[in-house]
Design an enzyme around this catalytic site. Structure first.
Site, short mmCIF file in Angstrom:
data_model
loop_
_atom_site.label_atom_id
_atom_site.label_comp_id
_atom_site.label_asym_id
_atom_site.label_seq_id
_atom_site.Cartn_x
_atom_site.Cartn_y
_atom_site.Cartn_z
NE ARG A 1 22.53 6.40 9.55
CZ ARG A 1 23.54 7.27 9.54
NH1 ARG A 1 23.30 8.55 9.55
NH2 ARG A 1 24.79 6.85 9.52
CG ASP B 1 19.68 8.22 12.94
OD1 ASP B 1 20.20 7.87 14.02
OD2 ASP B 1 20.12 9.13 12.23
CB SER C 1 36.56 2.14 22.17
OG SER C 1 37.77 2.58 21.59
CE1 TYR D 1 34.46 6.52 19.16
CE2 TYR D 1 36.76 6.18 19.75
CZ TYR D 1 35.54 5.68 19.34
OH TYR D 1 35.40 4.33 19.14
CG LEU E 1 44.35 1.25 15.97
CD1 LEU E 1 45.88 1.33 15.94
CD2 LEU E 1 43.73 2.41 15.22
CD GLU F 1 31.36 1.47 5.71
OE1 GLU F 1 30.56 2.26 6.23
OE2 GLU F 1 31.01 0.57 4.93
CG PHE F 2 36.16 3.89 13.62
CD1 PHE F 2 35.15 4.18 14.53
CD2 PHE F 2 37.43 4.40 13.87
CE1 PHE F 2 35.40 4.95 15.67
CE2 PHE F 2 37.69 5.17 14.99
CZ PHE F 2 36.68 5.44 15.89
C1 8X3 Z 1 38.35 2.84 18.00
C2 8X3 Z 1 39.76 2.77 18.50
O1 8X3 Z 1 41.96 4.00 18.72
O2 8X3 Z 1 40.55 4.65 16.89
O3 8X3 Z 1 37.43 2.79 19.04
O4 8X3 Z 1 39.98 5.27 19.14
S1 8X3 Z 1 40.57 4.25 18.28
#
Ligand code: 8X3
Length: 251
Positions: A33, A59, A138, A151, A183, A187-188
């Protein structure tokens, strides 16, 4: 000239992947974006590596915008490599306290947009008989943790899509890889905690988390394998992390 189309390219793993692939001579389509950040990234890559970048300030959920662009500029959707990096989490509340609008956001970006972009890029790859689709999965796509139901569900979906796609394109020469980090300091967590920087910083305190560049190097390694080698799935965690719930912190 090899090309990569990277979603979520304005920050984190997407941006680092742009840097890693540009350093290996790929030219790029950068989608996110934030146009100003894409512009700055494109300029720095042009200077450092002579990379030609196309910027798509959209987006990733904008289905109509993507369809219009695919019609106007089909070449953009014919990359050698597609990296589906756009993704996010919201909150760690238990499901019974969750916000359904945020569930929509997570599922729309992590699952539906990833499907749509992949769908747009596949015909050219299949016609050519080559191409590489890289999913940002992930560890949350392998294991579930408390407060992570939605998630983790979205990343389990990415894993199912990756496996299913690999079977659907089997025999075509198209490769499908999932890179599944634990981990990573980006910015996650700030996005997950809705801008709460202090809470986000705590996620990465007392141990050495992965960097976006660590994950980007893993992606680049997968992409650089010879055409007959398909790295199906890479799970990568910090050394201090043994599972989604076990992290060795100092102090
Ligand atoms: C990110 C890893 O452990 O924060 O995808 O879910 S966690």
């Amino acid at each position: 000239m090899r090309t990569a189309f990277i979603t979520g390219a304005s920050s984190g793993i997407g941006e680092a992947t742009a840097r890693a692939l540009a350093a290996r001579g790929l030219h790029l389509t950068l989608l996110a974006r934030r146009e100003d950040r894409l512009q700055a990234l494109a300029e720095s890559l042009a200077k450092a590596h002579g990379t030609r970048s196309r910027i798509v300030a959209l987006d990733v959920r904008d289905a109509a915008g993507l369809a219009r662009l695919a019609k106007a500029e089909p070449d953009l959707f014919a990359p050698d490599v597609l990296v589906n990096s756009a993704g996010l989490a919201r909150g760690t509340e238990p499901l019974q306290e969750g916000n359904p609008d945020e569930w929509d956001e997570v599922i729309d970006v992590n699952v539906k947009a990833l499907l749509r972009i992949t769908r747009l890029c596949l015909p050219a790859m299949l016609r050519r008989g080559s191409g590489h689709v890289v999913m940002l999965g992930s560890t949350a796509g392998h294991w579930v943790y408390p407060g992570g139901a939605v998630y983790c569900a979205s990343k389990h979906a990415v894993r199912a899509i990756t496996e299913g796609l690999r079977m659907d394109v089997h025999g075509s020469g198209v490769r499908v890889t999932s890179v599944d980090p634990g981990l990573v300091e980006t910015e996650f967590s700030e996005v997950r905690f809705r801008g709460d920087k202090e809470r986000a910083a705590k996620v990465y305190q007392g141990y050495q988390p992965l960097t976006a560049a660590d994950v980007a190097e893993t992606i680049a390694w997968c992409v650089e394998q010879p055409a007959h080698v398909n790295v199906q799935d890479v799970v990568v965690m910090p050394t201090a992390q043994a599972s989604v719930t076990m992290v060795k912190r100092s102090g």
